[in-house]
Design a protein around this motif. Structure first.
Motif, short mmCIF file in Angstrom:
data_model
loop_
_atom_site.label_atom_id
_atom_site.label_comp_id
_atom_site.label_asym_id
_atom_site.label_seq_id
_atom_site.Cartn_x
_atom_site.Cartn_y
_atom_site.Cartn_z
N ALA A 102 -12.54 -19.39 -26.79
CA ALA A 102 -12.92 -20.77 -27.10
C ALA A 102 -13.97 -21.29 -26.13
CB ALA A 102 -11.69 -21.66 -27.08
N VAL A 103 -13.82 -20.98 -24.85
CA VAL A 103 -14.81 -21.41 -23.86
C VAL A 103 -16.16 -20.78 -24.16
CG1 VAL A 103 -15.46 -21.21 -21.42
CG2 VAL A 103 -13.14 -21.91 -22.04
N ARG A 104 -16.15 -19.51 -24.53
CA ARG A 104 -17.41 -18.84 -24.88
C ARG A 104 -18.08 -19.51 -26.08
NH1 ARG A 104 -15.04 -12.69 -23.92
NH2 ARG A 104 -15.62 -12.56 -21.70
N ALA A 105 -17.27 -19.90 -27.07
CA ALA A 105 -17.84 -20.58 -28.24
C ALA A 105 -18.41 -21.94 -27.85
CB ALA A 105 -16.77 -20.75 -29.32
N LEU A 106 -17.67 -22.72 -27.08
CA LEU A 106 -18.14 -24.04 -26.68
C LEU A 106 -19.38 -23.95 -25.79
CD1 LEU A 106 -14.67 -25.67 -26.01
CD2 LEU A 106 -16.33 -26.45 -27.70
N ASP A 107 -19.40 -22.99 -24.90
CA ASP A 107 -20.56 -22.81 -24.02
C ASP A 107 -21.81 -22.42 -24.80
OD1 ASP A 107 -19.15 -23.51 -21.78
OD2 ASP A 107 -18.87 -21.45 -21.06
N ALA A 108 -21.60 -21.76 -25.95
CA ALA A 108 -22.74 -21.30 -26.75
C ALA A 108 -23.29 -22.40 -27.67
CB ALA A 108 -22.34 -20.09 -27.59
N LEU A 109 -22.57 -23.50 -27.83
CA LEU A 109 -23.08 -24.60 -28.65
C LEU A 109 -24.33 -25.20 -27.99
CD1 LEU A 109 -19.85 -26.54 -29.68
CD2 LEU A 109 -21.38 -25.31 -31.23
N PRO A 110 -25.31 -25.60 -28.79
CA PRO A 110 -26.52 -26.21 -28.21
C PRO A 110 -26.27 -27.61 -27.67
CG PRO A 110 -26.65 -26.18 -30.60
CD PRO A 110 -25.45 -25.38 -30.24
N VAL A 111 -25.16 -28.22 -28.04
CA VAL A 111 -24.81 -29.55 -27.54
C VAL A 111 -23.37 -29.51 -27.06
CG1 VAL A 111 -24.13 -30.30 -29.85
CG2 VAL A 111 -24.65 -32.01 -28.10
N LYS A 112 -23.06 -30.12 -25.93
CA LYS A 112 -21.71 -30.12 -25.40
C LYS A 112 -20.89 -31.21 -26.07
CE LYS A 112 -18.88 -30.27 -21.24
NZ LYS A 112 -18.84 -30.29 -19.77
N PRO A 113 -19.77 -30.88 -26.69
CA PRO A 113 -18.94 -31.89 -27.35
C PRO A 113 -18.29 -32.83 -26.33
CG PRO A 113 -18.40 -29.68 -28.12
CD PRO A 113 -19.25 -29.53 -26.90
N ASP A 114 -18.12 -34.07 -26.77
CA ASP A 114 -17.38 -35.04 -25.96
C ASP A 114 -15.88 -34.88 -26.15
OD1 ASP A 114 -19.79 -36.43 -25.10
OD2 ASP A 114 -19.90 -37.14 -27.17
N ALA A 115 -15.48 -34.28 -27.27
CA ALA A 115 -14.07 -34.08 -27.58
C ALA A 115 -13.95 -32.91 -28.53
CB ALA A 115 -13.46 -35.33 -28.20
N VAL A 116 -12.73 -32.35 -28.60
CA VAL A 116 -12.47 -31.16 -29.41
C VAL A 116 -11.22 -31.38 -30.24
CG1 VAL A 116 -11.79 -28.74 -29.30
CG2 VAL A 116 -13.59 -29.58 -27.79
N ILE A 117 -11.29 -31.00 -31.51
CA ILE A 117 -10.11 -30.96 -32.36
C ILE A 117 -9.70 -29.50 -32.48
CG2 ILE A 117 -9.11 -31.48 -34.61
CD1 ILE A 117 -11.30 -33.58 -34.99
N LEU A 118 -8.49 -29.19 -32.03
CA LEU A 118 -8.02 -27.82 -31.96
C LEU A 118 -6.94 -27.60 -33.01
CD1 LEU A 118 -8.32 -25.21 -30.20
CD2 LEU A 118 -6.43 -26.09 -28.83
N ASP A 119 -7.14 -26.61 -33.86
CA ASP A 119 -6.14 -26.32 -34.89
C ASP A 119 -4.87 -25.81 -34.25
OD1 ASP A 119 -5.24 -25.88 -37.64
OD2 ASP A 119 -5.34 -23.76 -37.13
N GLY A 120 -3.73 -26.34 -34.70
CA GLY A 120 -2.44 -25.85 -34.21
C GLY A 120 -1.69 -26.87 -33.37
N LYS A 121 -0.59 -26.40 -32.82
CA LYS A 121 0.32 -27.27 -32.06
C LYS A 121 0.05 -27.23 -30.56
CE LYS A 121 5.31 -27.92 -31.33
NZ LYS A 121 6.66 -27.40 -31.69
#
Length: 233
Positions: A102-121
């Motif tokens: 997940a960190v690798r995916a977020l780091d690869a985004l061209p824009v840094k999200p202010d918040a994340v919605i994560l599937d699951g509990k």
């Protein structure tokens, strides 16, 4: 059976509560497989109307999922794929491997999200990201549904390609998950170079049981703990 289409309700709530301008949806695929990586997609979709039929990838036919996966890259604001391979899963355990992907995916985004919605509990991501976990988020949240489809298509294609080197295991059909053909190949040939050697399937294979590795060594505990310290959204 019909399903309610995903909405932007959770994303709107996060934006209103925190002032977040960019919210990413995250979903994973490959958690329960015997072979191959665990794959995470982070997708930013904004508040636009989603493509017709977008929902959890598991609820889509292969044909419809492939069509959506071809459409989504031009529709989403941004997306990125992150992975932890079978060796990292064996070395770190699944919780830490999921966080790494997940960190690798977020780091690869061209824009840094202010918040994340994560599937699951469970929040396997944690600080420094502001995380909202949503059970069945891949069915209810547009950005998570988009991540679900993109992650599934990416990993399935990857496993089919890798499977050409190991045709006996039928990775093009099972993507590394349990299946009768997969199990029969393991009984006859043992694990391939792509198999997770800490997984319990080896317990049922007396001929190959000696290859099993212990799960989650103590040195991975700090990495796992790091994923538990998130923000409450």
């Amino acid at each position: 059976m019909t399903y309610e289409p995903p909405t932007h309700a959770v994303e709107r709530s996060i934006r209103a509560k925190t002032g977040a301008r960019t919210v990413a949806g995250i979903d994973e695929v490959g958690r329960g497989a015997w072979a191959g990586p665990v794959t995470v997609c982070a997708a930013v979709t904004g508040l636009r109307r989603p493509p017709e039929g977008l929902t959890d990838s598991k609820l889509l036919t292969p044909r419809r999922r492939a069509a959506l996966a071809a459409e989504l890259p031009g529709w989403v604001t941004a997306y990125a794929i992150g992975e932890a391979d079978h060796r990292e899963i064996d070395e770190l355990g699944m919780t830490a491997a999921l966080r790494l992907a997940a960190v690798r995916a977020l780091d690869a985004l061209p824009v840094k999200p202010d918040a994340v919605i994560l599937d699951g509990k469970h929040d396997y991501l944690g600080a420094p990201w502001r995380v909202r976990t949503v059970i069945k988020g891949d069915q209810s949240c547009v950005c998570v549904a988009a991540a679900s489809v993109l992650a599934k298509e990416h990993r399935d294609a990857q496993m089919a390609e890798l499977g050409t080197e190991y045709p006996a295991y039928a990775f093009a059909d099972n993507a590394g998950y349990p299946s009768p053909v997969h199990r029969a190949a393991l009984e006859e040939r043992g694990p391939s170079a792509l198999h997770r050697l800490s997984w319990a399937y080896l317990d049922a294979l007396p001929r190959w049981r000696h290859l099993k590795r212990p799960r989650t060594p103590p040195e991975a505990a700090a990495l796992q703990a790091a994923g538990q310290l998130g923000f409450d959204l």
